[in-house]
Write an enzyme that holds these catalytic residues in place. Structure first.
Site, short mmCIF file in Angstrom:
data_model
loop_
_atom_site.label_atom_id
_atom_site.label_comp_id
_atom_site.label_asym_id
_atom_site.label_seq_id
_atom_site.Cartn_x
_atom_site.Cartn_y
_atom_site.Cartn_z
N TYR A 1 7.51 -41.49 -55.44
CA TYR A 1 7.84 -42.35 -54.90
C TYR A 1 7.52 -43.54 -55.00
O TYR A 1 6.02 -43.64 -54.98
CB TYR A 1 7.55 -41.86 -53.34
N SER A 2 7.76 -45.21 -54.72
CA SER A 2 7.24 -46.09 -54.66
C SER A 2 6.96 -46.67 -56.30
O SER A 2 7.44 -46.58 -57.16
CB SER A 2 6.34 -46.22 -53.43
N ALA A 3 5.51 -46.69 -56.07
CA ALA A 3 4.29 -46.83 -57.17
C ALA A 3 4.57 -46.08 -58.57
O ALA A 3 4.13 -45.57 -59.48
CB ALA A 3 2.84 -47.30 -56.90
#
Length: 542
Positions: free
Chosen positions: A209-211
């Site tokens: 998720y995300s980074a």
């Protein structure tokens, strides 16, 4: 959702014995899953900024009489504070552990499929300890083992310089991108050892998720260039992120290193060995404070020519990446939240609304030609007296577009143009669970990270019956099939072509929607690609 924890011992053949816990729901006392936390996947490096060490073949977690205690949490790399995270009480640079959730009962004949999940946090903060997969496995019947590693962040995981290269010369160690190498070690550990927990090493889906999604992409890009016998990844989930631009080159990494020395008052004139000796002797809090104070304060990946090739983004343009992905038949689930920008706007925003401050902040993440292109697109020159100003929301929108909306569509376009659109399974989230307000203000809408509560079945919080029905149908059931390896009609995703998205609507229903943001995203993507690669071939000496 409150939980009960009872000791659970497991024999791991040549790896000895461990004691984890069986997690049960407190209200119903229904067992949900087995959990092993803080399980070591690598030994720490001999020196700070160097590569962690693979566990030796004879490494044992414990004996039958004294099993390794693995009912706790993974180590937390030193990191800046963000919202309610990163207190500093539990920091350790020895963060080479993972948390594992295992379904109850006997595994299938070939073993459970494996979801390898990488946490987010801009590569600057975060930990696998902030989410729980217990209810996902126990209530939603997600029949897969979930492995979530900790890894080095920020300056501890992504510092690179000629001094570090000199320090390890002749040792065959990679330099830079150590956070990515940590993730790779954890992935290799999973492939080698997950069978001891009942998992199938031939069915590993990488996700993040995300980074963590950004990381998952770069892990995939590295993996598909390996010989088939060394490749691990079978599928990928890229949630709310995407590769933005070719990562910085060694010249920028060296500038960042020199800025760090200056902030710490370490003379540039010292020898490489003396500089590193002083950096390695610093308390972690001192090093972190200096790293977050400099102009280039975002320590992120470098095009090092080993983990990240300097021609990676060029391979998007030529279709070479897509052809390699198709040859390995790696399917990708990828998508976004409707209001990503509201949370993105809170990560170290510019101190004021001037274009000067906006440009300075963006330069901490992106190369100067990219930043100037972005400003031309999002904050063009206006008639306001100097200093020029822009709406307060501009930073959040730029950051969300370049981290998610625009760049993900650019990746999709490059894959589709080379005939690999059949590998893509797009989604969009416009639905918010009530429990998301536990950490994210309701007025931010369906912003970045609100869907972590969807994917992880409340992420430790209670769901309402109607919410369970909505997300089970929309996401969990097809995701289970995806991780299991189903594709095409078996998956039941419902989209047809790269410009359609499986959309979880505000009322909890599912629709297949055409992408309304596509044309604008392509305008920005084409402009960014027009800048080209920025620092030349990294094969030149640092």
């Amino acid at each position: 959702m409150e939980a009960l924890r009872q000791p659970y011992r497991k024999a791991l053949a040549h790896r000895g014995h461990v004691e984890g816990v069986t997690i049960s729901a407190k209200d119903s006392r229904q067992p949900l899953c087995h959990y092993f936390g803080g399980l070591r996947y690598a030994l720490p490096p001999v020196k700070r900024f160097c590569q962690a060490r693979k566990l030796p073949p004879a490494y044992s977690y414990g004996t039958e009489n004294q099993p390794g205690l693995c009912g706790g949490l993974a180590g937390v790399c030193p990191q800046p504070k963000f919202l309610t995270l990163s207190s500093g009480d539990d920091w350790t640079e020895d963060c080479f552990q993972c948390n594992i959730w295992v379904p109850l009962g006997e595994p299938p004949q070939d073993g459970w499929p494996v979801l390898f999940f990488i946490h987010g946090g801009f590569l600057q903060f975060g930990t696998p300890n902030t989410f729980s997969a217990a209810a996902l496995l126990g209530e939603a019947d997600f029949q897969a083992i979930i492995v979530a590693p900790a890894y080095r962040l920020g300056v501890f995981g992504f510092l690179l310089s000629s001094e570090i290269q000199q320090d390890v010369a002749g040792s065959n160690q990679p330099v830079g991108n150590q956070g990515f190498w940590d993730q790779r070690l954890a992935l290799e550990w999973t492939c080698d050892n997950i069978g001891l927990f009942g998992g199938n090493p031939a069915q590993i889906t990488i996700s993040g998720y995300s980074a963590g999604a950004y990381s998952a992409f770069y892990q995939l890009a590295y993996d598909i260039h390996l010989p088939p016998e060394d490749s691990i990844i079978k599928r990928a989930c890229i949630w709310s992120n995407s590769p933005a631009v070719q990562p910085k080159g060694p010249a920028t990494a060296q500038t960042q290193f020199n800025q760090l020395l200056e902030a710490l008052r370490i003379p540039i004139s010292l020898s490489a060995a003396e500089k590193l000796a002083q950096l390695r002797a610093l308390p972690q809090a001192t090093l972190l404070s200096a790293a977050t104070s400099i102009e280039l304060h975002q320590f992120r990946p470098t095009s090092d020519g080993t983990f990240i090739q300097p021609t990676l983004f060029h391979s998007f343009d030529t279709g070479a990446f897509a052809r390699r992905l198709a040859a390995r038949n790696v399917h990708i689930m990828l998508g976004e939240c409707r209001d990503e920008h509201n949370l993105y706007a809170t990560w170290l925003p510019p101190p004021d609304n001037t274009t000067t401050s906006l440009r300075r902040r963006l330069l901490a993440d992106y190369p100067q030609p990219i930043v100037d292109t972005l400003l031309h697109l999002y904050a063009p020159a206006n008639t306001t007296p100097t200093p020029k100003t822009y709406p307060a929301s501009t930073f959040g929108h730029i950051y969300a577009d370049i981290q998610v909306h625009t760049t993900q569509r650019g990746l999709i376009q490059s894959l589709a143009a080379a005939g690999a659109s059949h590998l893509l399974h797009r989604y969009r989230i416009e639905f918010r669970l009530n429990c998301a307000s536990k950490t994210i203000p309701r007025e931010w809408g369906v912003t970045h990270a609100t869907d972590m509560y969807l994917w992880f079945w409340g992420n430790g919080e209670a769901l309402e019956p109607a919410e369970k029905q909505a997300i089970r149908t929309a996401l969990i059931e097809p995701w289970k099939r995806f991780v299991r390896g189903d594709v095409g009609d078996e998956l039941g995703w419902g989209t047809n072509g790269p410009r359609e998205m499986r959309t979880l609507m505000p009322d909890g229903s599912v629709r297949i929607c055409r992408d309304e943001l596509w044309d604008e995203a392509m305008r920005v993507w084409v402009a960014l690609r027009g800048v080209g690669e920025l620092e030349g071939d990294v094969s030149s000496k640092l």
